[in-house]
Design a protein around this motif. Sequence first.
Motif, PDB file in Angstrom:
ATOM      1  N   ILE A  63       0.900  -1.287   0.070  1.00 19.81           N
ATOM      2  CA  ILE A  63       0.043   0.005   0.095  1.00 19.81           C
ATOM      3  C   ILE A  63       0.953   1.252  -0.133  1.00 19.81           C
ATOM      4  N   GLN A  64       0.601   2.189  -0.900  1.00 21.80           N
ATOM      5  CA  GLN A  64       1.131   3.458  -1.100  1.00 21.80           C
ATOM      6  C   GLN A  64       0.343   4.607  -0.818  1.00 21.80           C
ATOM      7  N   THR A  65       0.883   5.796  -0.798  1.00 19.95           N
ATOM      8  CA  THR A  65      -0.160   6.901  -0.581  1.00 19.95           C
ATOM      9  C   THR A  65       0.011   7.801  -1.698  1.00 19.95           C
ATOM     10  N   GLY A  66      -1.326   8.445  -1.910  1.00 19.09           N
ATOM     11  CA  GLY A  66      -1.533   9.444  -2.780  1.00 19.09           C
ATOM     12  C   GLY A  66      -2.719  10.127  -2.597  1.00 19.09           C
ATOM     13  N   GLU A  67      -3.082  10.992  -3.553  1.00 20.55           N
ATOM     14  CA  GLU A  67      -4.176  12.271  -3.255  1.00 20.55           C
ATOM     15  C   GLU A  67      -5.589  11.731  -3.105  1.00 20.55           C
ATOM     16  N   GLU A  68      -5.889  10.855  -3.735  1.00 18.26           N
ATOM     17  CA  GLU A  68      -7.273  10.208  -3.908  1.00 18.26           C
ATOM     18  C   GLU A  68      -7.473   9.278  -2.534  1.00 18.26           C
TER      19      GLU A  68
END
Length: 373
Positions: free
Chosen positions: A172-177
């Motif tokens: 799991i990575q992070t992003g804007e949505e």
Amino acid sequence: MWTVAGTHLLLLSLSLSLSLVLCGQAGTYWTYSGSLGQDRWAESFPACGGDLQSPVDVETSSAQHDPSLTPVRPLGYSQPGNDLFTLTNNGHTVEMSLPGTMALEGLPWRFSAVQLHLHWGSGGQGGGAEHLIDGQSTNAELHVVHYNSDLFPNVSAALSQQGGLAVLAVLIQTGEETNPAYQNIFNYLGNVRYTGQKVSVPPFNVQMLLPKQLDRFYRYNGSLTTPPCYQSVLWTVFSERVTVSYTQMERLQTALVAGAPGSAHVVPLQDNFRGTQPLNGRLILTSFPPDSAPAFSVGEVCAVVVGVLCGCGGLAVTVHFIVNRLRSSSSWDVLPSVRTAVQPRGQEPKEPKQNVVFKTTPDPEREEGPPKQ
């Protein structure tokens, strides 16, 4: 005769039993760091010092492509039924019970679902996932735990046996949505802030927690990543990552604590991931060639084709417009340097030379390149 409620209670009991085992044997406490940290696990849990431990760092250049590996096929993930899930803070992670109607195919045996849980970091030092890909970590990792229901009657019987468990690992990575599927879990973290707290969660489409590309993964034989570290797990680590928002990740990293309400020993539940373990000669298989590009769906291919056609059409219109503008202008004003020379009277103009036609057919003598994989 078992009722539906009785069956659900049995499954919940088995899930809780697995939770107790995954958190360590009765009367034995462990932590991820400190005097009872992972460097000391093998003193109380001998299997933690074995040769087939997890997690591992997957070196893609050393992974061996096995074309016989078939895509993972989740059964019942998208239709989990009407029974509520149970979300629990067990002091080491947050886990959610899963109904036995959920299962996996595409593996050597049929594996029935038991529970899922998460591992994450603290935000400050980065990382949080347990498995690495070429030394690179992500912010968190989801594990979906199943037991071999073809060979064993329940998860307790399968737990310590070779091939007894199968775990799906999702990086799991992070992003804007915001990820709506993971929000089905994160919405309830505030209800299980302290160790031992539980909350019922309405059933949802669990398959949405997984990557879309279920045919691209790494597989190897390993262990539980927490004590008692039984070496009984067939691991499937997906290549494609799943993205959650920065806000969602921050909530996961800060919402939970280890310890009972009012206890003097309450600490933030963070950095609950084990360091990578030596392969010790183990082979990691991959379902796809390491240098292959991801396959595109029919919709993606159609979108690319339409885009190319639209682009070519737009270019043709532009060229046509420019040519017409040039033709409508005086050639003497626009291109004075290419005015036709005046021919003497009685002398016919010479025929222009034919345009050269370049050979466009493939040269039969040219050596063909290697076939595409």
